[in-house]
Design a protein around this motif. Structure first.
Motif, PDB file in Angstrom:
ATOM      1  N   UNK A 269      -1.853  -4.205 -10.947  1.00 16.20           N
ATOM      2  CA  UNK A 269      -0.495  -3.669 -10.812  1.00 16.20           C
ATOM      3  C   UNK A 269       0.279  -4.501  -9.798  1.00 16.20           C
ATOM      4  N   UNK A 270       1.559  -4.718 -10.058  1.00 14.30           N
ATOM      5  CA  UNK A 270       2.432  -5.437  -9.137  1.00 14.30           C
ATOM      6  C   UNK A 270       3.486  -4.519  -8.545  1.00 14.30           C
ATOM      7  N   UNK A 271       3.984  -4.887  -7.370  1.00 12.85           N
ATOM      8  CA  UNK A 271       5.074  -4.172  -6.719  1.00 12.85           C
ATOM      9  C   UNK A 271       6.075  -5.204  -6.207  1.00 12.85           C
ATOM     10  N   UNK A 277       4.420  -7.590   4.933  1.00 11.32           N
ATOM     11  CA  UNK A 277       3.661  -6.470   4.377  1.00 11.32           C
ATOM     12  C   UNK A 277       2.492  -6.060   5.263  1.00 11.32           C
ATOM     13  N   UNK A 278       2.445  -6.537   6.497  1.00 15.72           N
ATOM     14  CA  UNK A 278       1.309  -6.228   7.371  1.00 15.72           C
ATOM     15  C   UNK A 278       1.170  -4.735   7.605  1.00 15.72           C
ATOM     16  N   UNK A 279       2.271  -4.074   7.989  1.00 12.05           N
ATOM     17  CA  UNK A 279       2.214  -2.645   8.253  1.00 12.05           C
ATOM     18  C   UNK A 279       1.925  -1.864   6.979  1.00 12.05           C
ATOM     19  N   UNK A 298      -5.974  -6.272  -2.350  1.00  9.67           N
ATOM     20  CA  UNK A 298      -4.552  -6.568  -2.193  1.00  9.67           C
ATOM     21  C   UNK A 298      -4.311  -8.071  -2.210  1.00  9.67           C
ATOM     22  N   UNK A 299      -3.262  -8.470  -2.894  1.00  6.74           N
ATOM     23  CA  UNK A 299      -2.810  -9.859  -2.876  1.00  6.74           C
ATOM     24  C   UNK A 299      -1.319  -9.861  -2.566  1.00  6.74           C
ATOM     25  N   UNK A 338      -3.863  -4.973  -6.465  1.00 11.87           N
ATOM     26  CA  UNK A 338      -2.477  -4.615  -6.201  1.00 11.87           C
ATOM     27  C   UNK A 338      -1.792  -5.865  -5.661  1.00 11.87           C
ATOM     28  N   UNK A 339      -0.797  -6.358  -6.397  1.00  8.90           N
ATOM     29  CA  UNK A 339      -0.128  -7.605  -6.036  1.00  8.90           C
ATOM     30  C   UNK A 339       1.277  -7.291  -5.531  1.00  8.90           C
ATOM     31  N   UNK A 340       1.548  -7.631  -4.281  1.00  9.23           N
ATOM     32  CA  UNK A 340       2.887  -7.479  -3.718  1.00  9.23           C
ATOM     33  C   UNK A 340       3.652  -8.783  -3.929  1.00  9.23           C
TER      34      UNK A 340
END
Length: 743
Positions: A269-271, A277-279, A298-299, A338-340
């Protein structure tokens, strides 16, 4: 068909370099002799008026309006943009064979078609539909000659990024740039249409990044901070009266009947995000840890926009990204990855500006060219008219069309300002009476990119539960409240008609529609019944359609794993099958997404069946999984779910745990030889737990009703590993102490 398209592309590639060379040879870095229009119009509109301030009475003064729905006036003084101000632009190029692409996207999701489920790779899409290399180079050459620097081309040839200033914009696009200050922030925009030389007509579609006066924003409604002791665990499955309370994201699969369906363990899934995005990752890890879930793979993919590389933290964005990620993971039960996709956040030195739409569209495009994420969440939106006039809507539509061709699905929040997206939902109070300011209550607008026919638009509901069982939903409308900036605004689900997008085929057939209508479906969004998430390590209640869209992403990710990731863009299937499968839906039949004033109700009303506030309503996850499986290729899911998290106990050291109804937390304790007794105990917290122990010589259980005080004692325990399960039965349990000791 595909081979014929490739043949056409070969001819184009062979002929265009010569034609473009001839057409562009007389061009220099100065203005072209003849200009051609693009879909990017002036973001600021000149408005001739009369003023007596600072000049003689009756002298004309140029004022401005924003080119958005309602054409709101700019109240600040507008002047020429500082020539040292760096602009990061994205030039969107037109696709080839658009009619064939539309036909392909229909056929790739139509059972019985020769193209059914033959999704394209990014390379295949580029070969069949993208601008040619020669066309791209003609645009690059024009930008270079005009003075732009840091020029980059997207992998699919559809976007060209570059850095410039007001002078280079004027030279390249025959457009002038203006600026003003609003609430301490620099606003800039073009006050004339962006154009290109005639030789580039038909190649360049739009130019984005020229303005930040009308940009997309997160769709969340941050509620009050929740005390550490407060939790929905106090609401039990034995409750007899439906209530409106907030929930942990891990409870949504229970509420929407997903406890017996597979998790999304095999779906990526992507967002879409921006900034650091550290916090967000730290808070996501907190959420999974306290809920006994596996850590998330997480990526983070930074999406630069030419020379814009600032990825510093945006505290305002943290709420959104925490809501998105925790809700998706909680609802899905866990994803493969999960890809940001995080855009540079638009902070330029001392001026804390908003990210332009060019950066957001670049993040959309990166998710598509990567083709890793099967589903991409977008909890962002803005006034559709503004996005259309700036050319952003046209640029986005091309990106989303490629996603459909590749079998990807974008899920987009439908908006949080009800039918008043264009004004940001703002109202003002006058003598205790809520009045519109400065617009007509009967003038409605919608949010882009939710209006795209190539996305799933997700609206909002207000959810009622009985314990953790679904008890009802109405259209989300929290009414008019303070937005946190001194302005009163409406908080309600977006929904209505697109002013620019034609109805997709499935809405034409099912709804007899002519314009794109939204939303398609809806989930919980009210700040009174929303999600309890971790932001900066603290629990907060958050609602908005920024919650509804991630819930759908989590639900659809489960279905994709169940169908071995073989389902394409599901809209046509939804509109074909939902009317004949009512067991899949929670039909929302009451509520409104406008306001009532002086006896008149504005906005749209919910009704039986599909409506303009909640679409088809929300989904029963189990029933949806069974139906959605038929939309795939019929193969069973591959791979195996990750093993549950198991906590290793140390002798006589207590740990604290919590969990949802029907779920359990796992522990182990290694016991050496020669011990006289072994005891496991649970105590404290809320809820009702059962304690199960298995060891080398047998199994034991302690299940006292309506209490967390449980104990199992084993005399003369055999040496070895003892496995302990703490489960909550039909209740949530929270703050329960687990202790294992031997002596």
């Amino acid at each position: 068909m595909f081979s014929r398209i490739q043949e056409l592309k070969f001819c184009n590639k062979a002929l265009l370099p010569m034609a473009l060379a001839l057409a562009l040879s007389p061009m220099s870095g100065h203005a072209a002799a003849a200009w051609a229009p693009t879909t990017t119009h002036a973001a600021l509109l000149k408005d001739q008026s009369t003023s007596v301030t600072g000049m003689s009475a009756g002298a004309p003064a140029t004022t401005y309006r924003i080119n958005a729905h309602g054409k709101p006036a700019v109240k600040a003084q507008v002047s020429a943009l500082d020539s040292t101000k760096v602009l990061h632009v994205a030039v969107s190029l037109n696709l080839h064979n658009v009619d064939q692409l539309q036909a392909f996207n229909k056929s790739v999701n139509t059972p019985g078609s020769a193209n059914y489920h033959h999704f394209l790779t990014p390379g295949q899409f580029k070969a069949a539909y993208s601008p040619t290399d020669a066309e791209v180079q003609s645009v690059v050459r024009h930008l270079q000659q005009s003075g732009f620097t840091n020029i980059e081309v997207s992998p699919n040839n559809t976007l060209v990024f570059a850095d410039g200033n007001a002078a280079t914009v004027s030279t390249a696009f025959n457009a002038s740039m203006k600026s003003y200050t609003e609430n301490g922030k620099l606003r800039f925009a073009n006050d004339s249409d962006a154009m290109v030389p005639q030789a580039l007509s038909g190649i360049v579609g739009s130019v984005t990044g020229l303005q930040n006066v009308s940009v997309r924003h997160p769709m969340n409604h941050l509620g009050a901070q929740v005390s550490p002791a407060a939790d929905t665990g106090k609401q039990t499955g034995s409750q007899t009266s439906p209530t409106n309370v907030m929930h942990s994201p891990t409870q949504f699969p229970l509420i929407y009947d997903g406890q017996n369906t597979p998790t999304a363990y095999n779906t990526t899934v992507g967002i879409i995000t921006w900034g650091d995005l550290t916090q967000t990752q730290a808070d996501l890890n907190t959420m999974t840890t306290v809920n006994g879930m596996n850590p998330v793979n997480v990526k983070v993919v930074p999406v630069t926009l030419s020379g814009e590389t600032d990825f510093s933290d945006d505290p305002g964005g943290d709420v959104e990204w925490c809501l998105d990620s925790q809700t998706i993971v909680g609802t899905s039960g866990g994803v493969k990855q999960l890809v940001f996709y995080t855009a540079a956040n638009g902070k330029y030195g001392a001026q804390d500006e908003e990210l332009t739409d060019a950066g957001i569209s670049a993040a959309f495009n990166k998710a598509v060219t990567d083709n890793i994420a099967k589903i991409i969440n977008v909890s962002l939106g803005g006034d559709e008219t503004a996005q259309n006039q700036t050319g952003t809507q046209a640029a986005d539509d091309k990106i989303f069309a490629q996603a459909v061709a590749q079998g990807q699905t974008f899920s987009v929040s439908s908006g949080d300002q009800g039918v008043y997206t264009a004004t940001g939902g703002d109202f003002e109070s006058n003598a205790g009476v809520v009045l519109p300011a400065p617009f007509s209550l009967s003038t409605y607008s919608s949010s882009e990119p939710a209006t795209s026919p190539n996305v799933i638009a997700v609206g909002g509901t207000e959810l009622t539960t009985n314990g953790v069982a679904w008890a009802g939903e109405v259209t989300w409308n929290d009414g008019i409240a303070d937005a946190g900036d001194g302005n009163n605004r409406i908080w309600a689900t977006g929904g209505g008609y697109s002013a620019f997008e034609a109805a997709p085929a499935w809405q034409v057939t099912t709804l007899n529609a002519t314009a794109r209508q939204l939303p398609d479906i809806a989930f919980d969004a009210s700040s009174f019944t929303g999600a309890i998430i971790y932001v900066g390590g603290q629990k907060n209640g958050v609602g908005g359609t920024s919650l509804a869209s991630p819930i759908f992403v989590g639900v659809f990710a489960r279905a994709q794993t169940y169908a071995n990731n073989s389902i394409g863009f599901p809209a046509s299937n939804m509109y074909r099958d939902f009317p004949n499968n009512p067991q899949v839906l929670h039909d929302v039949t009451s509520g409104n997404n406008g306001v009532t004033l002086a006896g008149t109700t504005y906005g749209y009303n919910a009704a039986p069946g599909w409506d303009l506030t909640t679409g088809f309503g929300s989904l029963d996850i189990n029933a949806f999984n069974q139906l959605a499986y038929t939309w795939g290729d019929g193969t069973p899911p591959t791979g195996t779910p990750p093993p549950p998290v198991v906590t290793t106990l140390a002798n006589n050291v207590a740990v604290t745990t919590q969990g949802n109804p029907g779920l359990a937390q796992q522990f182990t304790l290694n016991v050496p030889a020669g011990k006289a007794t072994l005891t496991f105990r649970t105590s404290g917290g809320t809820g009702d737990v059962t304690l199960n122990v298995t060891g080398p010589t047998g199994s034991w259980v302690s299940a006292h009703p309506n209490t967390n005080t449980e104990a199992v004692t084993i005399r003369m325990p055999a040496a070895g590993t003892y496995n302990v399960t703490v489960s909550g039965g039909n209740q949530i349990f929270s703050g329960v102490s687990v202790l294992g000791s031997y002596q």
